[in-house]
Write an enzyme that holds these catalytic residues in place. Structure first.
Site, PDB file in Angstrom:
ATOM      1  N   HIS A  41      -8.850  16.503   4.332  1.00  0.00           N
ATOM      2  CA  HIS A  41      -9.527  16.040   3.123  1.00  0.00           C
ATOM      3  C   HIS A  41     -10.724  15.182   3.489  1.00  0.00           C
ATOM      4  CE1 HIS A  41      -7.090  12.526   4.204  1.00  0.00           C
ATOM      5  NE2 HIS A  41      -8.029  11.822   3.599  1.00  0.00           N
TER       6      HIS A  41
ATOM      7  N   HIS B   3     -13.582   5.655  -2.200  1.00  0.00           N
ATOM      8  CA  HIS B   3     -12.218   5.496  -1.694  1.00  0.00           C
ATOM      9  C   HIS B   3     -11.920   4.046  -1.342  1.00  0.00           C
ATOM     10  CE1 HIS B   3      -8.523   6.214   0.402  1.00  0.00           C
ATOM     11  NE2 HIS B   3      -9.034   6.100   1.614  1.00  0.00           N
TER      12      HIS B   3
ATOM     13  N   HIS C 214     -13.973   2.418   8.008  1.00  0.00           N
ATOM     14  CA  HIS C 214     -14.277   2.827   6.634  1.00  0.00           C
ATOM     15  C   HIS C 214     -15.287   1.879   5.992  1.00  0.00           C
ATOM     16  CE1 HIS C 214     -10.642   5.303   6.989  1.00  0.00           C
ATOM     17  NE2 HIS C 214     -10.920   5.870   5.829  1.00  0.00           N
TER      18      HIS C 214
ATOM     19  N   GLU D 298     -10.802  13.667   7.278  1.00  0.00           N
ATOM     20  CA  GLU D 298      -9.605  13.287   8.035  1.00  0.00           C
ATOM     21  C   GLU D 298      -8.623  14.456   8.127  1.00  0.00           C
ATOM     22  OE1 GLU D 298      -9.588   8.547   6.922  1.00  0.00           O
ATOM     23  OE2 GLU D 298      -8.706   9.939   5.487  1.00  0.00           O
TER      24      GLU D 298
END
Length: 224
Positions: free
Chosen positions: A55, A61, A173, A185
């Site tokens: 994904h 996120h 991130h 990932e």
């Protein structure tokens, strides 16, 4: 003249009920909703998180007011592919430092997708998949400076995974998504990518309105 198709290498884990997920994410459940016998067609109901299997993470996120998956420029996700081989550094829980990959990053061109090959994907579905090596945030800064805005890993995350933590500590991130980057990932099969054949990657998400990520069908495309 016969048309010669390019060689496609699938870099995507299959999706199935009960498959391994990031600790705390929604369980994957896939069940029949209709049947040929009763309804004349087969349809399945899906329950899964936006970060299931192979994904991508959109900036939203982990970044407040970050771009959502439906707003990503798809041209960034169909691009030349550079595979950085860190298999010799891939040990449980090991931090991979910028100095250890700097020589390979000399090959980076702006707009490329850079993925890190640990071969940890062979452990997918096992508990020790969670104990993967991870990338120092300085690597994110180096890639952004080189014009790279999409990276990928064949692990759960470019950051350390701590199943016992109350909240995630995600320095890679923070740097990469914070700059508007995208992280792919749970890639797999990176050993089958042939750098001598000018590979490109395609890793396109579903256009979920306003959401933080999506499963992708990631493939490497080699010249015929």
């Amino acid at each position: 003249m016969a048309h010669t198709h390019p060689k496609i290498v699938d870099l995507t884990h299959p999706l199935a009920s009960g498959m391994q997920i990031y600790p705390g994410d929604p369980e994957v459940q896939i069940a029949p909703a209709t049947s040929l016998a009763d309804d004349g067609v087969v349809v399945h109901a899906l329950q899964l998180g936006t970060h299931t299997g192979t994904h991508l993470d959109a900036p939203s996120h982990s970044i407040a007011d970050g771009r959502t998956v439906d707003g990503l420029d798809l041209g960034r996700l169909v691009a030349p592919l550079l595979v950085v081989d860190v298999t010799e550094l891939a040990q449980p829980g090991r931090r991979i430092e910028l100095a250890q990959v700097a020589a390979q990053l000399e090959q980076v061109v702006p707009g490329a997708v850079v993925v890190f090959r640990t071969d940890w994907s062979a452990r997918f579905g096992q508990h020790d998949y969670l104990e993967h090596p991870f990338l120092d945030a300085a690597i994110a800064e180096r890639l952004l400076a080189a014009g790279v805005t999409v990276i990928g890993v064949d692990t759960l995350s470019p950051d350390r995974t701590d199943a016992t933590a109350e909240s995630a500590d995600l320095p890679f991130h923070d740097v990469f998504l914070g700059a508007g980057g995208v992280i792919i990932e749970n890639l797999t099969n990176l050993s089958a990518v042939d750098p001598a054949r000018g590979p490109w990657i395609s890793a396109l998400p579903l256009p979920f309105t306003g959401l933080d990520g999506s499963p992708v069908r990631a493939v490497a495309v080699h010249r015929a």
